[in-house]
Design an enzyme around this catalytic site. Structure first.
Site, PDB file in Angstrom:
ATOM      1  N   LEU A 176       0.845  -1.192   0.000  1.00 62.34           N
ATOM      2  CA  LEU A 176       0.000   0.000   0.000  1.00 62.34           C
ATOM      3  C   LEU A 176       0.883   1.244   0.000  1.00 62.34           C
ATOM      4  O   LEU A 176       1.982   1.243   0.554  1.00 62.34           O
ATOM      5  CB  LEU A 176      -0.898   0.020   1.254  1.00 62.34           C
ATOM      6  CG  LEU A 176      -1.800  -1.200   1.472  1.00 62.34           C
ATOM      7  CD1 LEU A 176      -2.570  -1.050   2.777  1.00 62.34           C
ATOM      8  CD2 LEU A 176      -2.757  -1.395   0.308  1.00 62.34           C
ATOM      9  N   ASP A 177       0.376   2.314  -0.611  1.00 58.30           N
ATOM     10  CA  ASP A 177       1.089   3.588  -0.552  1.00 58.30           C
ATOM     11  C   ASP A 177       1.161   4.080   0.890  1.00 58.30           C
ATOM     12  O   ASP A 177       0.374   3.676   1.742  1.00 58.30           O
ATOM     13  CB  ASP A 177       0.371   4.643  -1.409  1.00 58.30           C
ATOM     14  CG  ASP A 177       0.402   4.309  -2.894  1.00 58.30           C
ATOM     15  OD1 ASP A 177       1.341   3.614  -3.323  1.00 58.30           O
ATOM     16  OD2 ASP A 177      -0.515   4.729  -3.609  1.00 58.30           O
ATOM     17  N   ARG A 178       2.082   4.987   1.126  1.00 51.52           N
ATOM     18  CA  ARG A 178       2.322   5.494   2.477  1.00 51.52           C
ATOM     19  C   ARG A 178       1.042   5.980   3.161  1.00 51.52           C
ATOM     20  O   ARG A 178       0.788   5.695   4.326  1.00 51.52           O
ATOM     21  CB  ARG A 178       3.343   6.638   2.417  1.00 51.52           C
ATOM     22  CG  ARG A 178       3.528   7.358   3.740  1.00 51.52           C
ATOM     23  CD  ARG A 178       4.587   8.423   3.654  1.00 51.52           C
ATOM     24  NE  ARG A 178       4.770   9.068   4.947  1.00 51.52           N
ATOM     25  CZ  ARG A 178       5.934   9.520   5.392  1.00 51.52           C
ATOM     26  NH1 ARG A 178       7.012   9.412   4.648  1.00 51.52           N
ATOM     27  NH2 ARG A 178       6.019  10.090   6.568  1.00 51.52           N
TER      28      ARG A 178
END
Length: 295
Positions: free
Chosen positions: A135-137
């Protein structure tokens, strides 16, 4: 990391070699090579065996996984880790916002990997970090962690074959979207940027996103999304391409009036257990900051 897996051979598996049997269980060639190097890696009826040995109905095949190495470039840091599920083969975590999956040069000690390294180090368990759906940050929600090389290999194959169903919730700017639809638009790197992506019909890789509108409120729409492919920034770029960008997205729609990060949440995972084959379903509720936008 130690793990023992025991298989009881039935009539349908009679006559298969150990290698054929394990490949049917989705063990990779690399898994088999690693197991052959371990003294007690493969046991047939409690005796060391080769992958060319044939199985017979009633046999007991034992796989002993022993991993003593660790992810040396991931320092243990006492960060909170929200564990939704854990067994001997995998974990499902609920990741908060403002936490990348992996350490980076500019953020070496505030990642999910750092927190997990601490979790296992505190139990004196060697651990190699293997994240299956990254997942993105600033994307919150569910992510799968494999706990050893075999589950990691099998889950990676399942992800590549689209055998892991992923549902996301997003809040986009604007209302009046068609109630449901599919975006089939290839994605590629944006020229001049190291991280941004764009729809690129000439050079991009195929990307498919299915969406359904759940609610409209305060000039925004809450939508459910299913990924058919898993390209970098796929949801974020596809929604912008439709004209309904994710609110709070610093790359593609940097308006933080309603929320301080991209309004994207991994809310549901559905897959078969890599070792037992049992169906597994996990859900995570909409985070508070996204709920607040809709109030």
């Amino acid at each position: 990391m130690k793990r023992t897996i025991i298989y009881h051979i039935n009539a349908e598996e009679d006559g298969l070699t150990i290698g054929q049997f394990l490949k049917r269980k989705k063990y990779s060639g690399q898994n088999l090579t690693q197991l052959k190097k371990q003294e007690q890696g493969i046991l047939l009826n409690s005796k060391p065996a080769y992958v060319i040995h044939k199985l017979a109905e009633g046999d007991t095949l034992t796989i002993n996984i022993l991993e003593e190495e660790i992810s040396e470039k991931i320092p243990p840091v006492p960060l909170p880790v929200h564990i939704v599920y854990e067994d001997e083969d995998l974990m499902v975590l609920d990741k908060p916002a403002d936490m990348p999956i992996h350490p980076s040069m500019k953020n070496y000690e505030n990642s999910l990997a750092n927190g997990l390294a601490w979790y296992f180090a505190s139990q004196n368990i060697p651990f190699v970090f293997r994240c299956i759906n990254r997942l993105d940050r600033d994307t919150t929600g569910l992510t799968i962690i494999a706990k050893h090389m075999v589950s990691g290999g099998i889950l990676s194959v399942m992800a590549a074959r689209r055998e892991i169903s992923r549902e996301y919730l997003a809040i986009v700017s604007g209302t009046g979207m068609p109630p449901e639809g599919t975006v089939d638009a290839p994605l590629g790197r944006k020229p001049g940027s190291a991280i941004e992506r764009m729809v690129d019909f000439e050079h991009g890789e195929r990307a498919v996103t299915h969406y359904r509108v759940l609610q409209e409120k305060n000039g925004c729409s809450l939508i459910s999304l299913h990924l058919e492919t898993g390209r970098t920034h796929q949801i974020r770029v596809h929604m912008k391409y439709l004209g309904y960008p994710l609110i709070g997205d610093f790359l593609y729609y940097p308006d933080k009036t309603l929320i301080s990060r991209q309004a994207l949440h991994s809310c549901r995972l559905e897959f078969s257990h890599p070792i037992t084959g049992q169906p597994m379903v996990f859900t995570s509720p909409l985070p508070e900051d996204m709920q607040q936008v809709l109030r």
